[in-house]
Structure formats: structure tokens, C-alpha cells
Design a protein around this motif. Structure first.
Motif, short mmCIF file in Angstrom:
data_model
loop_
_atom_site.label_atom_id
_atom_site.label_comp_id
_atom_site.label_asym_id
_atom_site.label_seq_id
_atom_site.Cartn_x
_atom_site.Cartn_y
_atom_site.Cartn_z
N ALA A 113 0.71 -1.31 0.05
CA ALA A 113 0.07 0.16 0.03
C ALA A 113 0.62 1.30 0.10
O ALA A 113 0.49 2.36 -0.42
N GLN A 114 2.06 1.23 0.64
CA GLN A 114 3.14 2.28 0.63
C GLN A 114 3.42 2.97 -0.81
O GLN A 114 3.81 3.81 -1.07
N GLY A 115 3.18 1.62 -1.71
CA GLY A 115 3.70 2.19 -2.99
C GLY A 115 2.20 2.50 -3.91
O GLY A 115 2.07 3.31 -4.78
N PHE A 116 1.25 1.74 -3.60
CA PHE A 116 0.05 1.76 -4.33
C PHE A 116 -0.70 3.06 -4.27
O PHE A 116 -1.02 3.80 -5.32
N ILE A 117 -0.69 3.64 -3.04
CA ILE A 117 -1.43 4.77 -2.70
C ILE A 117 -0.55 6.07 -3.14
O ILE A 117 -1.19 6.97 -3.73
N PRO A 118 0.55 6.08 -2.65
CA PRO A 118 1.21 7.42 -3.01
C PRO A 118 1.53 7.31 -4.48
O PRO A 118 1.74 8.53 -4.89
N VAL A 143 6.56 6.24 -10.16
CA VAL A 143 7.40 5.12 -9.69
C VAL A 143 8.61 5.49 -8.90
O VAL A 143 8.63 5.05 -7.56
N ALA A 144 9.53 6.26 -9.26
CA ALA A 144 10.68 6.56 -8.76
C ALA A 144 10.42 7.30 -7.42
O ALA A 144 11.21 7.20 -6.20
N THR A 145 9.28 8.20 -7.63
CA THR A 145 8.88 9.05 -6.19
C THR A 145 8.58 8.05 -5.16
O THR A 145 8.78 8.03 -3.99
N CYS A 146 7.72 6.91 -5.62
CA CYS A 146 7.12 6.08 -4.61
C CYS A 146 8.35 5.29 -3.84
O CYS A 146 8.20 4.97 -2.64
#
Length: 213
Positions: A113-118, A143-146
Motif C-alpha cells: 500500500a505504501q507504493g500503491f496509494i502514493p 514509480v521513482a517517487t514512490c
């Protein structure tokens, strides 16, 4: 920067209000007799920080209802994990017993979720505030930001563990896995890619409604 009209803010205002009501109620319940008070405070800290920011920035920069809903889901994952500590969540223990796993994998869900939502949050901000709205670089930079956010969170866990010692062990949540940090960042990256694959079209339509296009 795109500026939504007052008429197009209604859906976002309703989504934000519902999300805050649900999350604050869940936060209140999670704070009743948590497994470890310090761990609970550390785990729910992002919720306590982000919720007021969303309210403070609404009039200047309202987000899409889709994003407010996703932020709410992420907050519920955090407050549930914070109440029990991630290693002891009943849902994770049930999953562990069902598949005879060696550890509670609820924290894996948290990092996915820490990647999916951000990813949707980063995509929304980049589309609305930069020239990247139609650029081929948009997915890569999202993706790089996440991944950067995930790595930063791992730094915070590391520094907290150094300062807190044994008291912060539940917050670190490695459960004896020497590759836990790498797994966390990998799953956040997978979550970001998955969000772009599944939600980019829906997100574009939500942005179009918000911005009156």
C-alpha cells in the motif's frame, strides 16, 4: 496549476469528509488499549500528520475523490497494524496459519500500500503542477517517487530503532527476516507499478471531472 471550480469541488469535499470521519473513528478505537502504546504512536503518526494537511490544503488544492478514498484505505491499514503491532495483527496471523507461513505478512500488505496509494498521489500532483501530464516520463517518475518515499520510511524506521533500542523493535517489524528492508522497498515498487496499471484510466477520468474538462 489547474484550479477546480467551486462546482467541481463538491465530490471532493464529500469524499474528504467521509474519509476523515471513518479514519478518525478507526483511529480513536485503535488507540484504546493498543498492544504497545509507543508502537501505536509511531505507526499512526503518518495518519495524524496527513489528515490535518489534507484539510488545510483542500481549498487551495483539492484532490480527486479517488485519491481521498485511497488515502483513507491506507490510513485504516496503518491504524489497524498500529493497534496490534504488525507482527500480531489477527488478519495476518490467520493468513499465516492458513498458508503455514513462517511470519505474519501483514506488514507486506502495508508496504504494498505504501507504493500503491502514493503512486496515485504523486501522479496527481505531477499531472496538475508540472509539464508531465502527457509525458512518457510520468510513469517512471511516479514509480521513482514512490521508491524514494519507501526508502525514506526505511531510514525513519532505522533511526527510530537506533534511538529507541528494544522499545522500537515492534515498529521496525523485521520479525527476524534479514531481507525485510529490501522486501519492503520491493513491494512498495510493485504497489506503485500495480496502481498505474490498474488505476491510471480511472484516475484520468477523476481528474477530468475535478478540473471540469
Amino acid at each position: 496549476m489547474d484550479n477546480p471550480t467551486e462546482a467541481t469541488r463538491a465530490g471532493s469535499r464529500r469524499a474528504l469528509s467521509i474519509m476523515l470521519a471513518v479514519v478518525l473513528l478507526a483511529l480513536a478505537f485503535s488507540g484504546i488499549g493498543p498492544h504497545d502504546r509507543l508502537t501505536w504512536m509511531l505507526e499512526v503518526a503518518p495518519v495524524v500528520i496527513v489528515a490535518p494537511l489534507l484539510v488545510a490544503t483542500f481549498h487551495r488544492f483539492p484532490l480527486t475523490p479517488l485519491l481521498y478514498g485511497l488515502v483513507g484505505v491506507h490510513a485504516l491499514i496503518l491504524v489497524y497494524g498500529g493497534h496490534y503491532t504488525y507482527a500480531l495483527t489477527p488478519a495476518g496471523l490467520w493468513f499465516q496459519d492458513l498458508f503455514d507461513l513462517s511470519r505474519n505478512h501483514y506488514d507486506r500488505l502495508g508496504h504494498l500500500a505504501q507504493g500503491f496509494i502514493p503512486a496515485i498521489a504523486a501522479r496527481e500532483v505531477l499531472i496538475r503542477t508540472s509539464p508531465l501530464k502527457s509525458s512518457r516520463w510520468l510513469p517512471f517518475l511516479t514509480v521513482a517517487t514512490c521508491l524514494a518515499v519507501s526508502a525514506t520510511y526505511e531510514f525513519v524506521e532505522w533511526w527510530t530503532a537506533l534511538v529507541g533500542g528494544v522499545a522500537a523493535e515492534d515498529f521496525l517489524g523485521t520479525q527476524g527476516d534479514v531481507w525485510d528492508t529490501q522486501w519492503d522497498m520491493f513491494l512498495a515498487t510493485c504497489g506503485a507499478v500495480l496502481a498505474l496499471l490498474l488505476l491510471s484510466g480511472r484516475h484520468d477520468r477523476a481528474l477530468a471531472r475535478l478540473l471540469g474538462r
